[in-house]
Design a protein around this motif. Structure first.
Motif, short mmCIF file in Angstrom:
data_model
loop_
_atom_site.label_atom_id
_atom_site.label_comp_id
_atom_site.label_asym_id
_atom_site.label_seq_id
_atom_site.Cartn_x
_atom_site.Cartn_y
_atom_site.Cartn_z
N GLN A 5 0.85 -1.18 0.00
CA GLN A 5 0.00 0.00 0.00
C GLN A 5 0.89 1.24 0.00
O GLN A 5 1.83 1.33 0.79
CB GLN A 5 -0.91 -0.01 1.23
CG GLN A 5 -1.89 1.12 1.29
CD GLN A 5 -2.81 1.01 2.50
OE1 GLN A 5 -2.56 0.25 3.43
NE2 GLN A 5 -3.87 1.79 2.47
N LEU A 6 0.59 2.19 -0.87
CA LEU A 6 1.34 3.43 -0.96
C LEU A 6 0.71 4.48 -0.05
O LEU A 6 -0.51 4.66 -0.06
CB LEU A 6 1.36 3.96 -2.40
CG LEU A 6 2.06 5.29 -2.65
CD1 LEU A 6 3.54 5.20 -2.30
CD2 LEU A 6 1.86 5.74 -4.09
N HIS A 7 1.54 5.15 0.75
CA HIS A 7 1.09 6.21 1.64
C HIS A 7 1.81 7.50 1.23
O HIS A 7 3.02 7.49 1.01
CB HIS A 7 1.43 5.89 3.10
CG HIS A 7 0.91 4.56 3.54
ND1 HIS A 7 -0.37 4.39 4.00
CD2 HIS A 7 1.49 3.34 3.58
CE1 HIS A 7 -0.55 3.12 4.32
NE2 HIS A 7 0.58 2.46 4.07
N VAL A 8 1.07 8.59 1.17
CA VAL A 8 1.63 9.88 0.77
C VAL A 8 1.27 10.91 1.83
O VAL A 8 0.10 11.07 2.17
CB VAL A 8 1.09 10.32 -0.61
CG1 VAL A 8 1.61 11.70 -0.97
CG2 VAL A 8 1.46 9.31 -1.67
N GLU A 9 2.29 11.60 2.32
CA GLU A 9 2.09 12.70 3.27
C GLU A 9 2.35 14.00 2.53
O GLU A 9 3.45 14.26 2.06
CB GLU A 9 3.04 12.56 4.46
CG GLU A 9 2.81 13.58 5.53
CD GLU A 9 3.73 13.38 6.71
OE1 GLU A 9 4.35 14.38 7.13
OE2 GLU A 9 3.83 12.24 7.19
N CYS A 10 1.30 14.84 2.45
CA CYS A 10 1.39 16.10 1.73
C CYS A 10 2.06 17.17 2.60
O CYS A 10 1.96 17.14 3.83
CB CYS A 10 0.00 16.56 1.30
SG CYS A 10 -0.81 15.36 0.22
N ARG B 47 2.82 -1.35 -9.94
CA ARG B 47 3.19 0.05 -9.83
C ARG B 47 2.02 0.78 -9.19
O ARG B 47 0.88 0.65 -9.64
CB ARG B 47 3.50 0.62 -11.20
CG ARG B 47 4.00 2.05 -11.12
CD ARG B 47 4.63 2.45 -12.40
NE ARG B 47 6.01 1.94 -12.35
CZ ARG B 47 6.93 2.25 -13.21
NH1 ARG B 47 6.65 3.03 -14.22
NH2 ARG B 47 8.15 1.77 -13.10
N LEU B 48 2.32 1.54 -8.13
CA LEU B 48 1.31 2.30 -7.41
C LEU B 48 1.60 3.78 -7.57
O LEU B 48 2.77 4.18 -7.61
CB LEU B 48 1.35 1.94 -5.92
CG LEU B 48 1.28 0.45 -5.57
CD1 LEU B 48 1.61 0.25 -4.11
CD2 LEU B 48 -0.08 -0.09 -5.89
#
Length: 110
Positions: A66-71, A93-94
């Motif tokens: 799972q890809l996690h992104v912190e803005c 590819r995520l």
């Protein structure tokens, strides 16, 4: 006197050879007992406001990534992508994004 020196040298050589054999067996068994990581190998990169992760699973077991992104901006919501199954010898590819800059991106395994 000469015989005792030969015997002492032979005993010393036998002791060194025995020590080397025990040490190499111990290192081989330690290497065999060390568990292999059962996770897919993932690389993550960020370009502007887009984050991408590429994962390959070399293991015989299925992994979920799972890809996690912190803005970076306080008003920009952080993103947790959907969890994806990566089977044996498969590649996924995520991708996800923020409105503005990304502070960090990472992949979790389940």
């Amino acid at each position: 006197m000469r015989t005792s020196r030969c015997v002492a040298a032979a005993v010393l050589v036998a002791a060194v050879v025995g020590f080397i054999a025990v040490a190499s067996n111990a290192s081989n068994s330690a290497a065999q007992e060390r568990p292999r990581p059962r996770e897919a190998a993932c690389s993550t990169w960020v370009r502007g406001s887009h984050a991408t992760a590429s994962c390959f699973n070399p293991n015989p077991d299925v992994d979920r990534v799972q890809l996690h992104v912190e803005c970076a901006r306080w008003w920009d919501p952080d993103m947790d992508g959907r969890s994806v199954e990566v089977g044996p010898a498969q590649h996924v590819r995520l991708a996800d994004r923020c409105w503005k800059e990304i502070r960090k991106a990472w992949v979790s395994h389940r």
